[in-house]
Design a protein around this motif. Structure first.
Motif, mmCIF file in Angstrom:
data_model
loop_
_atom_site.group_PDB
_atom_site.id
_atom_site.type_symbol
_atom_site.label_atom_id
_atom_site.label_comp_id
_atom_site.label_asym_id
_atom_site.label_seq_id
_atom_site.Cartn_x
_atom_site.Cartn_y
_atom_site.Cartn_z
ATOM 1 N N ASP A 194 0.885 -1.168 0.000
ATOM 2 C CA ASP A 194 0.000 0.000 0.000
ATOM 3 C C ASP A 194 0.923 1.217 0.000
ATOM 4 O OD1 ASP A 194 -1.666 2.126 0.431
ATOM 5 O OD2 ASP A 194 -2.567 1.357 2.276
ATOM 6 N N PRO A 195 1.259 1.759 -1.176
ATOM 7 C CA PRO A 195 2.282 2.807 -1.277
ATOM 8 C C PRO A 195 2.043 4.039 -0.411
ATOM 9 C CG PRO A 195 1.721 1.973 -3.444
ATOM 10 C CD PRO A 195 0.706 1.408 -2.486
ATOM 11 N N SER A 196 0.794 4.334 -0.104
ATOM 12 C CA SER A 196 0.524 5.523 0.697
ATOM 13 C C SER A 196 0.632 5.247 2.191
ATOM 14 C CB SER A 196 -0.869 6.081 0.369
ATOM 15 O OG SER A 196 -1.865 5.132 0.708
ATOM 16 N N HIS A 197 0.891 3.990 2.543
ATOM 17 C CA HIS A 197 1.003 3.634 3.967
ATOM 18 C C HIS A 197 2.016 2.492 4.114
ATOM 19 C CE1 HIS A 197 -0.592 3.764 8.095
ATOM 20 N NE2 HIS A 197 -0.312 2.477 8.111
ATOM 21 N N VAL A 198 3.296 2.818 3.921
ATOM 22 C CA VAL A 198 4.336 1.789 4.028
ATOM 23 C C VAL A 198 4.513 1.377 5.485
ATOM 24 C CG1 VAL A 198 5.539 2.713 2.019
ATOM 25 C CG2 VAL A 198 6.283 3.392 4.311
ATOM 26 N N THR A 199 5.016 0.170 5.684
ATOM 27 C CA THR A 199 5.340 -0.289 7.035
ATOM 28 C C THR A 199 6.678 -1.001 7.000
ATOM 29 O OG1 THR A 199 4.120 -2.364 6.711
ATOM 30 C CG2 THR A 199 2.935 -0.561 7.757
ATOM 31 N N ARG A 200 7.382 -0.928 8.116
ATOM 32 C CA ARG A 200 8.646 -1.639 8.263
ATOM 33 C C ARG A 200 8.751 -2.156 9.687
ATOM 34 N NH1 ARG A 200 13.374 0.443 6.449
ATOM 35 N NH2 ARG A 200 12.544 2.226 5.307
ATOM 36 N N GLN A 234 5.375 10.236 3.749
ATOM 37 C CA GLN A 234 4.394 9.356 4.379
ATOM 38 C C GLN A 234 3.593 10.037 5.497
ATOM 39 O OE1 GLN A 234 3.604 5.851 3.814
ATOM 40 N NE2 GLN A 234 4.478 6.489 1.849
ATOM 41 N N LYS A 235 3.931 11.296 5.793
ATOM 42 C CA LYS A 235 3.274 12.033 6.896
ATOM 43 C C LYS A 235 3.272 11.175 8.170
ATOM 44 C CE LYS A 235 2.386 15.431 4.149
ATOM 45 N NZ LYS A 235 3.479 16.391 4.008
ATOM 46 N N CYS A 236 4.450 10.620 8.474
ATOM 47 C CA CYS A 236 4.555 9.702 9.615
ATOM 48 C C CYS A 236 5.226 10.365 10.819
ATOM 49 C CB CYS A 236 5.303 8.435 9.209
ATOM 50 S SG CYS A 236 7.014 8.683 8.706
ATOM 51 N N ILE A 237 5.065 11.667 10.942
ATOM 52 C CA ILE A 237 5.639 12.403 12.068
ATOM 53 C C ILE A 237 4.515 12.952 12.930
ATOM 54 C CG2 ILE A 237 7.157 14.298 12.759
ATOM 55 C CD1 ILE A 237 8.514 14.064 10.004
ATOM 56 N N ASP A 238 4.544 12.595 14.208
ATOM 57 C CA ASP A 238 3.540 13.079 15.162
ATOM 58 C C ASP A 238 3.964 14.470 15.618
ATOM 59 O OD1 ASP A 238 1.800 13.630 17.217
ATOM 60 O OD2 ASP A 238 2.154 11.757 18.314
ATOM 61 N N ILE A 239 3.185 15.466 15.234
ATOM 62 C CA ILE A 239 3.547 16.856 15.528
ATOM 63 C C ILE A 239 2.735 17.425 16.696
ATOM 64 C CG2 ILE A 239 4.401 17.372 13.210
ATOM 65 C CD1 ILE A 239 1.659 18.516 12.526
ATOM 66 N N ALA A 240 2.123 16.540 17.484
ATOM 67 C CA ALA A 240 1.270 17.010 18.591
ATOM 68 C C ALA A 240 2.076 17.624 19.726
ATOM 69 C CB ALA A 240 0.415 15.853 19.117
ATOM 70 N N GLY A 241 3.319 17.182 19.894
ATOM 71 C CA GLY A 241 4.124 17.699 20.994
ATOM 72 C C GLY A 241 5.501 18.124 20.534
ATOM 73 N N LYS A 242 6.346 18.494 21.492
ATOM 74 C CA LYS A 242 7.743 18.840 21.211
ATOM 75 C C LYS A 242 8.632 18.034 22.150
ATOM 76 C CE LYS A 242 7.446 23.317 21.758
ATOM 77 N NZ LYS A 242 7.744 24.759 21.829
ATOM 78 N N ILE A 291 8.986 10.735 15.094
ATOM 79 C CA ILE A 291 8.897 10.033 13.811
ATOM 80 C C ILE A 291 8.483 8.583 14.072
ATOM 81 C CG2 ILE A 291 10.177 9.261 11.768
ATOM 82 C CD1 ILE A 291 12.049 11.716 12.246
ATOM 83 N N ASP A 292 7.458 8.130 13.385
ATOM 84 C CA ASP A 292 7.002 6.743 13.498
ATOM 85 C C ASP A 292 7.979 5.852 12.724
ATOM 86 O OD1 ASP A 292 5.774 4.259 13.378
ATOM 87 O OD2 ASP A 292 3.823 5.022 12.735
ATOM 88 N N GLN A 293 8.827 5.129 13.436
ATOM 89 C CA GLN A 293 9.878 4.335 12.803
ATOM 90 C C GLN A 293 9.331 3.187 11.955
ATOM 91 O OE1 GLN A 293 13.035 5.382 12.828
ATOM 92 N NE2 GLN A 293 12.230 7.126 13.975
ATOM 93 N N ASN A 294 8.117 2.752 12.223
ATOM 94 C CA ASN A 294 7.534 1.655 11.459
ATOM 95 C C ASN A 294 6.917 2.100 10.137
ATOM 96 O OD1 ASN A 294 8.197 -0.359 13.313
ATOM 97 N ND2 ASN A 294 6.398 0.076 14.549
ATOM 98 N N ARG A 295 6.950 3.416 9.883
ATOM 99 C CA ARG A 295 6.409 3.924 8.619
ATOM 100 C C ARG A 295 7.394 4.809 7.858
ATOM 101 N NH1 ARG A 295 1.589 7.125 8.722
ATOM 102 N NH2 ARG A 295 1.709 6.732 6.510
ATOM 103 N N CYS A 296 8.518 5.108 8.477
ATOM 104 C CA CYS A 296 9.501 6.018 7.879
ATOM 105 C C CYS A 296 10.197 5.380 6.678
ATOM 106 C CB CYS A 296 10.530 6.398 8.947
ATOM 107 S SG CYS A 296 11.850 7.472 8.353
ATOM 108 N N LEU A 297 10.378 6.157 5.607
ATOM 109 C CA LEU A 297 11.074 5.693 4.403
ATOM 110 C C LEU A 297 12.588 5.884 4.484
ATOM 111 C CD1 LEU A 297 8.733 7.157 1.625
ATOM 112 C CD2 LEU A 297 8.968 4.761 2.273
ATOM 113 N N HIS A 298 13.065 6.577 5.504
ATOM 114 C CA HIS A 298 14.498 6.897 5.663
ATOM 115 C C HIS A 298 15.003 7.772 4.514
ATOM 116 C CE1 HIS A 298 15.226 3.073 8.339
ATOM 117 N NE2 HIS A 298 14.332 3.908 8.845
ATOM 118 N N CYS A 299 14.142 8.630 3.991
ATOM 119 C CA CYS A 299 14.539 9.472 2.857
ATOM 120 C C CYS A 299 15.411 10.647 3.288
ATOM 121 C CB CYS A 299 13.311 9.974 2.108
ATOM 122 S SG CYS A 299 12.301 11.172 3.034
ATOM 123 N N GLY A 300 15.286 11.084 4.548
ATOM 124 C CA GLY A 300 16.135 12.147 5.063
ATOM 125 C C GLY A 300 15.658 13.564 4.814
ATOM 126 N N ARG A 301 14.480 13.726 4.223
ATOM 127 C CA ARG A 301 14.003 15.079 3.925
ATOM 128 C C ARG A 301 13.784 15.897 5.200
ATOM 129 N NH1 ARG A 301 9.577 16.202 -0.113
ATOM 130 N NH2 ARG A 301 10.915 18.008 -0.490
#
Length: 202
Positions: free
Chosen positions: A127-133, A166-174, A178-188
């Motif tokens: 599911d390209p819009s929701h990768v998992t690792r 993947q919008k896999c970053i929880d921005i609710a707090g400081k 980053i959700d490691q199970n969804r991250c592509l490791h692209c580095g952006r």
């Protein structure tokens, strides 16, 4: 999932993998080998004693491999050991096509190797819009913490989220997480962070 589920997937669903060792010239060398068997102690494959691959396995005691099917992949890197003809008959029983490749007593040319201590990774882009690792280990293998991690000093600017595929970053707090199970490791995220507090771990 547990390690056993990934090993079952590797052997029974994917089966053929690309395996790498180091050649005589010092460079990586790959070939396709079949993963024949798995149990709680590891994964098993075989090769003929006369092959260059056999010599590399015996000398190096280490292997790296990856298999893929339908957008899912399983990779292993770790230690191997030669267990001779142990499990050879069981391998031929569970993989009957081998009986046509090495009929009768010609199977004596083969020896079995066990991957007994390894680090593994599962990656799913079906599911390209929701990768998992996921990461897993065999035996005493070590599970490394790799990827991108947000450290102290995060100002919550959300720029990292804006560039994350993947919008896999929880921005609710400081700091954001980053959700490691969804991250592509692209580095952006690390590239755009104004405070440079996103660390790459390998």
């Amino acid at each position: 999932m547990e390690t056993r589920a990934y090993l079952k997937m590797l052997v029974e669903e994917m089966h053929s993998s690309t395996a790498a060792t180091i050649g005589a010239d010092g460079h990586p060398q790959t070939r396709v080998i079949d993963m024949m068997l798995w149990d709680e102690k590891g994964v098993y494959f075989l090769t003929a004693k006369g092959k260059e691959f056999y010599g590399q396995l015996m000398e190096q005691g280490y292997i790296s491999l990856s298999a893929t099917k339908d957008g899912r992949s399983v990779s292993l890197r770790g230690k191997i050991r030669n267990i001779g003809s142990e499990k050879l008959d069981l391998i031929f029983e569970k993989n009957p096509y081998m009986q046509k490749i090495y009929p009768g007593s010609t199977r004596s040319a083969l020896e079995v190797f066990q991957i007994y201590e390894a680090e593994g990774e599962f990656f799913d882009i079906s599911d390209p819009s929701h990768v998992t690792r996921d990461r897993f280990v065999i035996g005493d293998g070590k599970k490394r913490q790799t990827g991108y991690f947000v450290g102290q000093g995060c100002i919550g600017c959300k720029l990292c989220y804006s560039v994350c595929p993947q919008k896999c970053i929880d921005i609710a707090g400081k700091p954001v997480v980053i959700d490691q199970n969804r991250c592509l490791h692209c580095g952006r995220c690390a590239e755009i962070c104004p405070k440079q507090v996103i660390e790459k771990r390998q």
